[in-house]
Every structure is written in C-alpha cells, then in structure tokens.
Enzyme design. Structure first.
Site, mmCIF file in Angstrom:
data_model
loop_
_atom_site.group_PDB
_atom_site.id
_atom_site.type_symbol
_atom_site.label_atom_id
_atom_site.label_comp_id
_atom_site.label_asym_id
_atom_site.label_seq_id
_atom_site.Cartn_x
_atom_site.Cartn_y
_atom_site.Cartn_z
ATOM 1 N N TYR A 36 99.801 29.029 -58.252
ATOM 2 C CA TYR A 36 99.624 29.137 -56.806
ATOM 3 C C TYR A 36 98.235 29.710 -56.555
ATOM 4 O O TYR A 36 97.863 30.720 -57.171
ATOM 5 C CB TYR A 36 100.701 30.054 -56.212
ATOM 6 C CG TYR A 36 100.584 30.266 -54.715
ATOM 7 C CD1 TYR A 36 100.941 29.258 -53.814
ATOM 8 C CD2 TYR A 36 100.133 31.487 -54.202
ATOM 9 C CE1 TYR A 36 100.840 29.451 -52.449
ATOM 10 C CE2 TYR A 36 100.036 31.694 -52.834
ATOM 11 C CZ TYR A 36 100.391 30.673 -51.957
ATOM 12 O OH TYR A 36 100.290 30.874 -50.600
ATOM 13 N N ASP A 73 91.313 31.936 -61.377
ATOM 14 C CA ASP A 73 91.815 32.609 -60.180
ATOM 15 C C ASP A 73 92.445 33.948 -60.590
ATOM 16 O O ASP A 73 93.567 34.001 -61.095
ATOM 17 C CB ASP A 73 92.854 31.702 -59.506
ATOM 18 C CG ASP A 73 93.465 32.343 -58.265
ATOM 19 O OD1 ASP A 73 93.116 33.498 -57.946
ATOM 20 O OD2 ASP A 73 94.297 31.689 -57.617
ATOM 21 N N LYS A 76 93.587 41.063 -53.701
ATOM 22 C CA LYS A 76 94.597 42.108 -53.870
ATOM 23 C C LYS A 76 93.995 43.475 -54.236
ATOM 24 O O LYS A 76 93.604 44.225 -53.362
ATOM 25 C CB LYS A 76 95.655 41.663 -54.891
ATOM 26 C CG LYS A 76 96.344 40.349 -54.445
ATOM 27 C CD LYS A 76 97.671 40.149 -55.079
ATOM 28 C CE LYS A 76 98.177 38.728 -54.889
ATOM 29 N NZ LYS A 76 99.077 38.533 -53.780
HETATM 30 N N1 HOZ Z 1 100.472 35.681 -54.269
HETATM 31 C C1 HOZ Z 1 101.476 36.222 -53.426
HETATM 32 C C2 HOZ Z 1 102.815 35.697 -53.825
HETATM 33 N N2 HOZ Z 1 102.878 35.289 -55.106
HETATM 34 C C3 HOZ Z 1 101.151 36.003 -52.014
HETATM 35 C C4 HOZ Z 1 102.073 36.696 -51.101
HETATM 36 C C5 HOZ Z 1 102.380 35.845 -49.922
HETATM 37 O O1 HOZ Z 1 102.356 34.615 -50.030
HETATM 38 O O2 HOZ Z 1 102.674 36.432 -48.886
#
Ligand code: HOZ
Length: 442
Positions: A153, A248, A276
């Site tokens: 992701y 990433d 983050k």
């Molecule tokens: N990378 C986060 C979830 N794996 C993002 C949090 C979100 O999408 O709110």
C-alpha cells in the site's frame, strides 16, 4: 500462563453515542476507512486522549495501544518534548507559507541519518510523497509504467489502488472505481518476494517502465519480510533497465533504526519516501534521493509539486523533537527486544492452543496470521482466516489491548511499551487463543 486479564471497566456507551452522531456527518463515521472496524466487527473506538502507551476512550477505558497511530507514535502518546515543541511553535505562529529554519533543521536531521537522501522535499501525507516520487520518476525517465507489489500500500493516489493492501485489502476492494482505466493499466502488479515475476514484467514492457515502488518490509498486508536479496535484486533489475527504484519507507523510516531500513538490506534507493515517525504525530511526509534527481523538481526542474502546508512549522517542530529523541543509544535494541518477546510469546500461545498460525515479525513490527505455512506474499496473507483474526482482535480489545483492527495491518511496539506490557499482552493473547480454540472444538 498468568491470571485472567481484566475486562474493560466501562460500557462503551458514550463512545457509541458519539459514533452514531458521527455517522450522520462523517462518511461511515470516520475520516479513514481503516478506522471503521469493518472486518473485525464491533463499534469503532472513539478516543479522548493518549498518554505514553495508552489510549483512553470517551468512556474512560484505558487501552494498551499497538496501533500507535499506524506506526507514527514510536515515542508514545503526548511525548513531553514533542508536546512542548508544538506548544512553543503554536505561540510563534502555525503557518507562514514561506520557508522557516525549522525545515532546514528537520531536513538536516533526516539527510544525516540517511546520507543517500541528498535532497528532500516535505509534503503533508504519505500519499503525496509516493505520488510525487512516481511523478518525478516518470518525469526523469520519460516512461509511464510503474511496477508495484500485490498487497503493498502506497497511499490512495490513483496509480496505487489496484491489488493494494491496508484498507483496500480489509474491505476487499481489488480495483477502485474512479481510477481511469488507461491510468490503472500503467500499474503493473507482481507478487512480493518474486524477482522472477519482476524480470518478466520488465521483459514484457521493455524500456517502458519508469519505476518500481516497494515497501522494504511489507506492513500493509500484515507484516511480510523481504527475502534475502529481494530488495538488492530489485535495484539490479531497475538499473539494468533504466528504471528507478522507489523505496516507500513511510512506515519503516526511523522505525527499525535511526534512519533507513535499507541499510539492513544493503540497498540505497534512487528515491525514498518517508512519513509517520518523521512528523512526531503531526502530518508530515517527504520524498528525497540523489540531488541530480531531486533537482528535477520545481523550482529547479520542470516536475511540478507544491503544497500550502508543506513544511508546516508545527509539524517541523514536532518532527525535530521526535528525531532528536531517536538518537538515544540502545533505544532501537530495546524496542526490538520487546517486539521479539511479543512475537515469540504469540507463537507459543498459538501452539499451546493448537491453532494453526504464523507470526511474522521484524524490528518492532508484528502480525499474527491464522494460516499454516509461511506468509511471504499477498496470496499467502489472504489465506489467513480473517474471521479468526476478528475474534482475536475483539477478545484482546475486551481485555484492554488495542491491536490493528484488520488482518492486513501491523502491530507496532513503541519505545514506551514495557516488558510488563508485553507480558500482560501475552497473558491476554493466551486467553483469547483458548477462547478461539474452544469455539473451534464446538
Ligand atoms: N498506512 C496506514 C494503514 N496501513 C494508513 C492509515 C490510514 O489509511 O488511515
């Protein structure tokens, strides 16, 4: 194993009432789908405050937090130095729309810790960082295709929304409506940990691939660790074919060490994205890499990218206060040891309860999969019994332990978790596994 774990003290009445009102004005009652508890059931949490390793819900229940704002809060909630830095900056002004010395300071802390990031551009979210890095790669290579990995992701920009992990995996959205088909066709998905498949797409699209984008440790299909030389192999393939490697590190940056996890795998990507942790819990992300590439970004080059709140002074102050604390000697070793204790204990708990399962863990990241056999890619991760995960999640939450509300996410251990917290978590897991095991026997 130790004694029965305390249940949540209070009925979540007020939380329920707030959520019901939220559903009237916020889509699904949330501002990000991963908060909606769709795959685990039950009511989403409504949090009033956080302190250290704990969250407190609107009914005053204390929850030991392993979500840690999806990995951002490596120093725990309301870290005093970060809170003070934000308050101090708020008194001086919250946004100027022009450069401050704070941006230089945070950029210097990052580039010193990750020397192969020679130049950096701050943005406000991980999505902006990955989207901009891909635009830059396309602009520099003059090619359109990108390669990404199933179950990874990289935020919610159009190019990343096919076969993606995190909330899309949780909700079962394999392809996202609204993404123009010709654009989606430019994203080539391959299985994680499979260099042969990468070689194949490069030969099928010879000379047309701008970049490969990868999570160096996949953490959005649950945790999946890269096999030895997977990342090195990717870079070799990119170099051979005139494509760029984008690593990433929105999750992994400053999470496993004071800098980039690429050092663990002997890789220095062309472009790296961060987020983050570098914002200390305030919205910040960044992309960076070799100066020669970054100098193609406007105003030096023609690849345009901009943002009113980019490099925001509140966010920069929080990030500086966070990164300065992460240089403490031994800090990462301690966090890793605790996470290992957690992972080993969870494995033992599964075995004792006779539940088929795997615990994937590295550094301070871990995921329990309810499946037999190693989990090395998205196909393996999807074999996990997500109903069991949901049961596990709810049993843990009942005992005051907040794990990721989806199979396809990671648990994060932070610098403020203690060995006692880990033991308490394992005792709760032991009970949860016994419940699951007794239900399967019925
Ligand atoms: N990378 C986060 C979830 N794996 C993002 C949090 C979100 O999408 O709110």
């Amino acid at each position: 194993m130790s004694t029965a774990q305390p249940r949540l003290k209070r009925e979540r009445k007020r939380s329920r009432e707030i959520f019901e009102r939220a559903e009237n004005v916020l889509v699904g009652g949330v501002n990000s789908p991963v908060r909606a508890f769709k795959s685990v059931g039950g009511e989403p949490l409504i949090i009033e405050r956080g302190s250290g390793q704990y969250l407190y819900d609107a009914d005053g229940n204390e929850l030991l937090d392993y979500v840690c704002s999806w990995g951002a809060m490596i120093l725990g909630h309301a870290n005093p130095a970060i809170s003070e830095a934000i308050a101090e900056q708020a008194r001086r002004g919250t946004s100027f729309g022009v450069t401050t010395e704070l941006e230089l300071e945070l950029a210097t802390l990052i580039t010193r810790a990750i020397p192969f990031i020679e130049k950096i551009r701050f943005v406000s979210s991980g999505t902006e960082a990955t989207m901009s890095a891909v635009r830059l790669a396309r602009g520099v290579t003059k090619q359109d295709f990108i390669v990404k990995f199933e179950g990874c992701y990289h935020g919610h920009a159009d190019s990343f929304l096919s076969q993606a992990g995190s909330g899309l995996a949780t909700l079962g959205i394999a392809e996202c409506p609204g993404v123009p088909a010709p654009l989606a066709a430019l994203t080539l998905n391959v299985p994680y940990n499979n260099l042969g498949a990468v070689e194949r797409v490069f030969s099928q699209h010879k000379g047309k691939i701008a970049a490969v984008i990868v999570e160096p440790i996949a953490a959005n299909m649950g945790v999946v660790v890269p096999e030895t030389d997977f990342l090195k192999g990717l870079h070799e393939i990119c170099k051979k074919n005139g494509a760029l490697l984008i690593v990433d590190e929105v999750i992994t940056g400053f999470r496993l060490r004071n800098g980039s996890v690429q050092d663990n795998f002997g890789v220095e990507a062309d472009l790296t994205t961060l987020g983050k942790i570098i914002g200390g819990g305030v919205p910040v992300a960044a992309y960076g890499g070799r100066a020669e590439l970054m100098d193609q970004v406007a105003p030096l080059g023609p690849v345009y990218q901009a943002g009113t709140l980019a490099g925001n002074p509140l966010a920069m102050s929080a990030g500086i206060a966070a990164l300065k604390q992460l240089t403490k000697p031994g800090l990462y070793d301690e966090i890793t040891q605790m996470a290992q204790r957690l992972a080993v204990g969870l494995c033992a708990g599964l075995a004792e309860a006779g539940i088929p399962g795997e615990v994937n863990a590295i550094g301070s990241l871990a995921t329990v999969f309810f499946t037999l056999g190693p989990v090395k890619n998205y196909a393996n991760a999807k074999r996990s019994d997500t109903k069991r995960y949901a049961r596990f999640f709810r049993e843990m939450l009942d005992r005051g332990i907040f794990l990721a509300p989806s199979q396809f996410e990671a648990a994060f251990v932070s610098a403020v978790h203690t060995p006692q917290d880990i033991d308490r978590t394992l005792a709760a897991a032991h009970e949860a596994f016994q419940v699951i095991s007794s239900e399967s026997a019925d």
